[in-house]
Design a protein around this motif. Structure first.
Motif, PDB file in Angstrom:
ATOM      1  N   UNK A 238       0.928  -1.382   0.056  1.00  0.00           N
ATOM      2  CA  UNK A 238       0.042   0.041   0.034  1.00  0.00           C
ATOM      3  C   UNK A 238       0.676   1.404   0.269  1.00  0.00           C
ATOM      4  N   UNK A 239       1.724   1.195   0.713  1.00  0.00           N
ATOM      5  CA  UNK A 239       2.669   2.572   0.867  1.00  0.00           C
ATOM      6  C   UNK A 239       3.611   2.730  -0.362  1.00  0.00           C
ATOM      7  N   UNK A 240       4.043   1.560  -1.136  1.00  0.00           N
ATOM      8  CA  UNK A 240       4.921   1.780  -2.145  1.00  0.00           C
ATOM      9  C   UNK A 240       3.942   2.259  -3.411  1.00  0.00           C
ATOM     10  N   UNK A 241       2.442   1.902  -3.255  1.00  0.00           N
ATOM     11  CA  UNK A 241       1.839   2.347  -4.504  1.00  0.00           C
ATOM     12  C   UNK A 241       1.558   3.785  -4.475  1.00  0.00           C
ATOM     13  N   UNK A 242       1.919   4.658  -3.638  1.00  0.00           N
ATOM     14  CA  UNK A 242       2.001   6.173  -3.412  1.00  0.00           C
ATOM     15  C   UNK A 242       0.572   6.594  -4.469  1.00  0.00           C
ATOM     16  N   UNK A 243      -0.503   5.955  -3.831  1.00  0.00           N
ATOM     17  CA  UNK A 243      -1.830   6.188  -4.282  1.00  0.00           C
ATOM     18  C   UNK A 243      -2.495   7.205  -3.191  1.00  0.00           C
ATOM     19  N   UNK A 244      -3.849   7.466  -3.569  1.00  0.00           N
ATOM     20  CA  UNK A 244      -4.544   8.058  -2.639  1.00  0.00           C
ATOM     21  C   UNK A 244      -4.830   7.231  -1.388  1.00  0.00           C
ATOM     22  N   UNK A 245      -5.340   7.743  -0.322  1.00  0.00           N
ATOM     23  CA  UNK A 245      -5.722   7.009   0.992  1.00  0.00           C
ATOM     24  C   UNK A 245      -6.718   6.142   0.593  1.00  0.00           C
ATOM     25  N   UNK A 246      -7.775   6.426   0.092  1.00  0.00           N
ATOM     26  CA  UNK A 246      -8.643   5.338  -0.317  1.00  0.00           C
ATOM     27  C   UNK A 246      -8.142   4.130  -1.260  1.00  0.00           C
ATOM     28  N   UNK A 247      -7.280   4.454  -2.030  1.00  0.00           N
ATOM     29  CA  UNK A 247      -6.580   3.313  -2.874  1.00  0.00           C
ATOM     30  C   UNK A 247      -5.777   2.550  -1.766  1.00  0.00           C
ATOM     31  N   UNK A 248      -5.148   3.333  -1.021  1.00  0.00           N
ATOM     32  CA  UNK A 248      -4.163   2.426  -0.214  1.00  0.00           C
ATOM     33  C   UNK A 248      -4.963   1.489   0.736  1.00  0.00           C
ATOM     34  N   UNK A 249      -5.926   2.087   1.315  1.00  0.00           N
ATOM     35  CA  UNK A 249      -7.010   0.892   1.978  1.00  0.00           C
ATOM     36  C   UNK A 249      -7.467  -0.083   1.113  1.00  0.00           C
ATOM     37  N   UNK A 250      -7.960   0.265  -0.157  1.00  0.00           N
ATOM     38  CA  UNK A 250      -8.265  -0.942  -0.863  1.00  0.00           C
ATOM     39  C   UNK A 250      -7.375  -2.005  -1.098  1.00  0.00           C
ATOM     40  N   UNK A 251      -5.881  -1.600  -1.284  1.00  0.00           N
ATOM     41  CA  UNK A 251      -4.636  -2.351  -1.598  1.00  0.00           C
ATOM     42  C   UNK A 251      -4.448  -3.145  -0.245  1.00  0.00           C
ATOM     43  N   UNK A 252      -4.955  -2.667   1.013  1.00  0.00           N
ATOM     44  CA  UNK A 252      -4.726  -3.574   2.129  1.00  0.00           C
ATOM     45  C   UNK A 252      -5.712  -4.620   2.318  1.00  0.00           C
ATOM     46  N   UNK A 253      -6.732  -4.597   1.640  1.00  0.00           N
ATOM     47  CA  UNK A 253      -7.907  -5.542   1.472  1.00  0.00           C
ATOM     48  C   UNK A 253      -7.637  -6.710   0.341  1.00  0.00           C
ATOM     49  N   UNK A 254      -6.555  -6.108  -0.720  1.00  0.00           N
ATOM     50  CA  UNK A 254      -6.477  -7.117  -1.693  1.00  0.00           C
ATOM     51  C   UNK A 254      -5.671  -8.294  -1.592  1.00  0.00           C
ATOM     52  N   UNK A 255      -6.258  -9.529  -1.685  1.00  0.00           N
ATOM     53  CA  UNK A 255      -5.575 -10.598  -1.261  1.00  0.00           C
ATOM     54  C   UNK A 255      -4.256 -11.106  -2.279  1.00  0.00           C
ATOM     55  N   UNK A 256      -4.095 -10.347  -3.263  1.00  0.00           N
ATOM     56  CA  UNK A 256      -3.196 -10.609  -4.085  1.00  0.00           C
ATOM     57  C   UNK A 256      -1.751 -10.091  -3.508  1.00  0.00           C
ATOM     58  N   UNK A 257      -0.648 -10.558  -3.951  1.00  0.00           N
ATOM     59  CA  UNK A 257       0.691 -10.312  -3.370  1.00  0.00           C
ATOM     60  C   UNK A 257       1.329  -9.270  -4.193  1.00  0.00           C
ATOM     61  N   UNK A 258       1.844  -8.085  -4.061  1.00  0.00           N
ATOM     62  CA  UNK A 258       2.496  -7.245  -5.193  1.00  0.00           C
ATOM     63  C   UNK A 258       3.757  -7.312  -5.200  1.00  0.00           C
TER      64      UNK A 258
END
Length: 255
Positions: free
Chosen positions: A89-109
């Motif tokens: 999530x932190x490495x995405x440098x996206x918006x707060x909302x997008x970071x929260x979505x990444x936290x829920x994403x079951x896939x590994x980046x």
């Protein structure tokens, strides 16, 4: 109060140590977090046992490589999962909302995989530098990080109303849990003072405190509060920072 039931819930949630099945009732959930740092005691005991066996059998390489895996094996990787999700999530440098979505994403980046490799390489490197004389004290690290993580769950604002952290925070008796976490911290720092000296105790307090306040500021700025993943992220980076502290103390023969 059914404290035994609360104890079972804490170990069932935060470890892979077999526990009897109990109902996750509201009364038991109120005090379940009080036993979270006790899981750290179990991690320390398994770690010490692994070191003892490897030493007795003269397994030099295994004695260096196994200990970094012990916390993950005992907990089932629940905190490491939060660390990896947060790194993504932190490495995405996206918006707060997008970071929260990444936290829920079951896939590994990709950044999570890179983060895991770097984390375990550093943990193993620091572990290899720790003097045997500091190993008894080192076990207290697993209690301190969980006491601070538990304290954050009942005192920091939540980034969202759903999820593991929000569930435990919402159902916990917050004043009781916060008081118990402070008692754990006091006991742990006293333990460090007895086993490694007052300088060691103060150093652990300083380093863990810095990581704790970094975590609070980062969580608020990047996510608007904490989540279960962020609590796991804190626990892992606090563990790494304190392992580094013990390595430095060993190399420079600090008291």
């Amino acid at each position: 109060m059914d404290l035994l039931g609360s104890f079972v819930i804490a170990f069932s949630m935060y470890s892979r140590i077999p526990m009897p099945q109990v109902e996750w009732s509201e009364k038991r959930m109120k005090y379940a977090m009080c036993f979270f740092p006790a899981v750290g005691v179990a991690v320390a005991l398994v770690l010490w046992a692994a070191v003892w066996v490897c030493t007795r059998l003269e397994f030099q390489w295994l004695g260096k490589l196994l200990p970094p895996a012990i916390p993950v094996l005992v907990t089932g990787g629940i905190h490491m999962d939060g660390f990896l999700d947060t790194v993504d999530a932190l490495s995405s440098h996206q918006s707060r909302e997008k970071k929260l979505e990444i936290l829920k994403d079951p896939h590994t980046g990709a950044f999570a995989i890179i983060g895991a490799c770097v984390y375990f390489m550093m943990w193993t490197g620091f572990w290899g530098e720790i003097s045997p004389r500091l190993l008894p004290a080192f076990g207290g690290v697993f209690v301190v990080e969980r006491a601070l993580s538990g304290l954050s769950v009942v005192t920091f604002p939540m980034a969202k109303k759903t999820g593991l952290a929000a569930s435990f925070s919402g159902q916990a008796h917050k004043k009781a849990v916060a008081s118990v976490m402070i008692l754990y911290l006091a006991a742990a720092f006293s333990y460090f003072a007895v086993t490694a000296g007052i300088t060691a105790a103060l150093s652990v307090a300083a380093v863990s405190g810095l990581v704790f306040f970094y975590y609070k500021g980062m969580a608020k700025k990047e996510f608007g509060g904490i989540t279960g993943d962020l609590a796991g992220f804190f626990l892992q980076i606090c563990e790494l920072a304190l392992t580094a502290l013990f390595a430095v103390a060993s190399v420079f023969s600090l008291p």
